[in-house]
Design an enzyme around this catalytic site. Structure first.
Site, mmCIF file in Angstrom:
data_model
loop_
_atom_site.group_PDB
_atom_site.id
_atom_site.type_symbol
_atom_site.label_atom_id
_atom_site.label_comp_id
_atom_site.label_asym_id
_atom_site.label_seq_id
_atom_site.Cartn_x
_atom_site.Cartn_y
_atom_site.Cartn_z
ATOM 1 N N ARG A 1 11.122 -1.461 11.005
ATOM 2 C CA ARG A 1 10.079 -1.147 11.982
ATOM 3 C C ARG A 1 10.017 -2.175 13.106
ATOM 4 N NH1 ARG A 1 4.787 0.306 8.427
ATOM 5 N NH2 ARG A 1 3.824 -1.108 9.927
ATOM 6 N N ARG B 1 -0.236 -9.398 13.402
ATOM 7 C CA ARG B 1 -0.841 -8.358 12.543
ATOM 8 C C ARG B 1 -1.637 -9.001 11.404
ATOM 9 N NH1 ARG B 1 4.251 -5.271 10.743
ATOM 10 N NH2 ARG B 1 2.869 -4.091 9.369
ATOM 11 N N ARG C 1 -9.993 0.206 8.695
ATOM 12 C CA ARG C 1 -9.418 -1.101 9.004
ATOM 13 C C ARG C 1 -10.369 -1.969 9.794
ATOM 14 N NH1 ARG C 1 -3.568 -0.015 8.885
ATOM 15 N NH2 ARG C 1 -2.498 -1.932 9.410
ATOM 16 N N ARG D 1 11.929 -5.632 4.781
ATOM 17 C CA ARG D 1 11.609 -4.221 4.512
ATOM 18 C C ARG D 1 12.548 -3.274 5.257
ATOM 19 N NH1 ARG D 1 5.705 -1.790 5.473
ATOM 20 N NH2 ARG D 1 5.926 -2.766 7.514
ATOM 21 N N LYS E 1 0.839 -1.212 0.000
ATOM 22 C CA LYS E 1 0.000 0.000 0.000
ATOM 23 C C LYS E 1 0.869 1.255 0.000
ATOM 24 C CE LYS E 1 -2.086 -1.153 3.876
ATOM 25 N NZ LYS E 1 -1.334 -2.392 4.161
#
Ligand code: AP5
Length: 221
Positions: free
Chosen positions: A163, A174, A88, A127, A14
């Protein structure tokens, strides 16, 4: 007009897609995750409260994020926006519906990016994000090219970090939270005729090309 939602699980791409679409289509990019991380970095009361939920991979309470988005959507501007990471949950989607109806700004499309769980885990594990410009890279799929950071003075490279919530145990939670609380929005928006589905397992360019077929062109183009 272009009033859009990018819907997808953690790691679907996203943020990667939004960064490019924002510039290309002159959209205001509103990402609740980025707004919350900014509040955490500033050490505000809201940031301190949000951090507890984010570190655990849980959703921050609806009232907090709904208030943040309502404030920004009501603040005037072009009315061309791209929501990323919001809504969400069904209560968040209902609240957005009410806000947009009050403002007379109906949604044009909800773009759902589908990616398998196995691929999401791979993407989040590799990431790296720049602290300054916010761009996301991947150590294998999208390596940082070493070029100057666009937020710097042209001489500095990006300042990359991973992160806290990309740790494997938090990622797994998650993804479960997404399945339970966010995935029902796929049917929610499909039943309203707004859902547009793209295959998120293609290259970033190919995913981009699928998405743009669903975006109205900017005025005057
Ligand atoms: P948030 O920041 O919104 O995170 P998320 O939804 O979990 O999504 P991510 O940012 O992890 O992934 P992404 O889809 O943007 O993928 P990216 O482009 O980086 O939320 C974080 C937390 O904040 C939540 O857990 C919650 O606590 C709280 N929160 C936020 N919004 C909330 C809300 N509305 N309500 C309540 N709580 C809220 O890509 C991932 C990686 O893959 C990158 O390395 C990238 O380079 C790579 N990649 C991207 N596309 C491709 C591709 N096509 N092929 C190969 N690699 C790719």
């Amino acid at each position: 007009m272009a009033r859009l939602i990018l819907l997808g699980p953690p790691g679907a791409g996203k943020g990667t897609q939004a960064e490019r679409l924002r510039a290309e289509f002159d959209l205001v990019h509103l990402a609740t995750g980025d707004l919350l991380r900014a509040a955490v970095a500033e050490g505000t009361d809201l940031g301190r409260e949000a951090k507890r939920y984010m570190d655990a991979g849980e959703l921050v309470p609806d009232a907090v994020v709904v208030g943040m988005i309502r404030e920004r959507l009501s603040g005037g501007g072009s009315g061309r926006f791209l929501l990323d990471g919001f809504p969400r949950s069904v209560p968040q989607a209902d609240a957005l519906d009410r806000t947009l109806s009050d403002l007379g700004m109906p949604l044009d499309a909800v773009i759902s990016i589908a990616v398998s769980r196995e691929e999401l885990v791979r993407r989040l594990a590799g990431r790296w994000i720049c602290r300054r410009c916010g761009r996301s890279f991947h150590e294998v799929f999208n390596p940082y090219p070493g070029t100057p950071c666009p937020s710097g003075d042209g001489t500095e490279t990006c300042d990359l970090y991973q992160r806290d919530d990309d740790r494997p145990e938090t990622v797994s939670h998650r993804l479960s939270v997404y399945e339970e609380q966010t995935a029902p929005l796929i049917d929610y928006y499909r039943s309203r005729g707004l859902l547009r589905e793209v295959d998120g397992e293609r290259t970033t360019d190919e995913v981009h090309d699928q998405i743009v077929t669903h975006i109205p062109a900017p005025p005057g183009s």
